[in-house]
Motif scaffolding. Sequence first.
Motif, mmCIF file in Angstrom:
data_model
loop_
_atom_site.group_PDB
_atom_site.id
_atom_site.type_symbol
_atom_site.label_atom_id
_atom_site.label_comp_id
_atom_site.label_asym_id
_atom_site.label_seq_id
_atom_site.Cartn_x
_atom_site.Cartn_y
_atom_site.Cartn_z
ATOM 1 N N ALA A 130 -0.893 3.369 8.732
ATOM 2 C CA ALA A 130 0.150 2.361 8.516
ATOM 3 C C ALA A 130 0.095 1.282 9.588
ATOM 4 O O ALA A 130 0.253 0.086 9.303
ATOM 5 N N GLN A 131 -0.145 1.687 10.829
ATOM 6 C CA GLN A 131 -0.255 0.709 11.907
ATOM 7 C C GLN A 131 -1.437 -0.231 11.683
ATOM 8 O O GLN A 131 -1.319 -1.447 11.853
ATOM 9 N N GLU A 132 -2.571 0.329 11.290
ATOM 10 C CA GLU A 132 -3.759 -0.491 11.082
ATOM 11 C C GLU A 132 -3.581 -1.442 9.907
ATOM 12 O O GLU A 132 -4.022 -2.597 9.955
ATOM 13 N N THR B 35 1.517 -4.485 3.695
ATOM 14 C CA THR B 35 2.811 -3.824 3.842
ATOM 15 C C THR B 35 2.745 -2.419 3.251
ATOM 16 O O THR B 35 2.461 -2.258 2.056
ATOM 17 N N VAL B 36 2.998 -1.403 4.060
ATOM 18 C CA VAL B 36 3.048 -0.029 3.560
ATOM 19 C C VAL B 36 4.433 0.220 2.986
ATOM 20 O O VAL B 36 5.433 0.183 3.699
ATOM 21 N N ALA C 48 0.842 -1.204 0.000
ATOM 22 C CA ALA C 48 0.000 0.000 0.000
ATOM 23 C C ALA C 48 0.871 1.245 0.000
ATOM 24 O O ALA C 48 1.968 1.261 0.572
ATOM 25 N N THR C 49 0.355 2.289 -0.639
ATOM 26 C CA THR C 49 0.932 3.625 -0.564
ATOM 27 C C THR C 49 -0.092 4.540 0.107
ATOM 28 O O THR C 49 -1.277 4.496 -0.231
ATOM 29 N N ILE D 108 -2.779 -1.166 -3.209
ATOM 30 C CA ILE D 108 -3.751 -0.295 -2.552
ATOM 31 C C ILE D 108 -3.139 1.096 -2.423
ATOM 32 O O ILE D 108 -1.978 1.224 -2.025
ATOM 33 N N VAL D 109 -3.905 2.118 -2.769
ATOM 34 C CA VAL D 109 -3.490 3.498 -2.554
ATOM 35 C C VAL D 109 -4.554 4.157 -1.677
ATOM 36 O O VAL D 109 -5.738 4.137 -2.003
#
Length: 419
Positions: free
Chosen positions: A29-31, A38-39, A6-7, A65-66
């Motif tokens: 990012a934590q969630e 993975t961010v 993800a970004t 995912i963005v």
Amino acid sequence: MKKITATIITIGDELLIGQVIDTNSAWMAQELNHIGVTVSKRVAVGDEWEAIWTVLDSEMPKADIVLLTGGLGPTADDITKPLLCDYFGGKMVVNEAVLQHLHYLFEKVFSRPMIQRNARQAEVPDVCTVLHNANGTAPGMWFEKNGVILVSLPGVPFEMKGLMTNEVIPALQKRFELPVIHHRTLLTAGIGESYLAERIKEFESSLPPAIKLAYLPHYGMVRLRLSATGFDKDQITHEIDGEFNKLQAQLADVLVTNKDEPLEKVVADLLLAQQKTIGTAESCTGGHIAQLITAMPGASQYYKGSVVSYANEIKTNILHVAVSTLQNAGAVSEEIVIEMVKGALDVLKTDFVVATSGIMGPDGGTPEKPVGTVWVAVGNQKEIITQRFKFRFDRLRNIDLTAINALNLCRKFILDQSL
């Protein structure tokens, strides 16, 4: 199995000039990490059409995912929604469910008329799936293009978190087969990062390749985190727990907690377990220790109150610090914090008290007591212990360091009293 990446893109000029601190992307990012996403990148961009479009062109081909936050309000600088409409080749339409929600908010919750500018919040691109924002006026929007999911969320943290928790996270978990990301974290105190690394170098070098160790220093304490990723939850948990137990055993003398929790939670648990209460007598920290303690749910069970004795007359009039002690030892001294503890025990009627007095800066220091000099005392009716600290940072960091070290001294004192 394919790693899902993800970004996170945060939008707003206020982020770029430092007027608002970006807490959204850190929380998101934590969630995402919790569910196995993975961010790979976090990007901040201003309220400019070309800048947002360019970053979308750059990131959409790279991520599964963005996630976007910001730019969904009713004012002219909120351009995210029309931009996304163009980017995904749609047209704006009124979503009746969103419009009804807006009427409810303005008529029942806000008790004020809804103007046309507010009603336009119900306009959304016809190529998105609308996500219900129960906490605000701007709906979330879910787009898909070439197998990539883009979700646009409001920048207001309270609204974003509600949408992530109730709408986005469940939908992502249904869409993707996600791995398990397992962490175990412990907190140490009284040892620097480099000395800690030297002490556990053999442990670190012997870790299995799938398990990673991270050092997370913060305000004189160091968190150590073991992490592993995979699809067999039981196997990953077993491997991590085994290594974590070895790590705890090696660091027993500097271990504060074997959970990923703040120091104030550790102190709270000790007080609750012993059914004891605490109060604070703060000078240089100005109530910051009280704020940390009362930020914990259920603090009323063990925290009674504080005397913020910033001025000397408050120390003497309320805490009964002797004028002669102030004249002879000075406000920043061991003698003063001892008397502050005694006075607060009498005034607050608590089992324990922590007291602070120091010079936070940038002014006020002397050759004998330079900026960053702090005295902390912790005690009860039987015993009082003290410690002097010498910090070397700016005012705000000195205050934070004093509060954290004072809480750690509290932790050790409470533990000693229970033995």
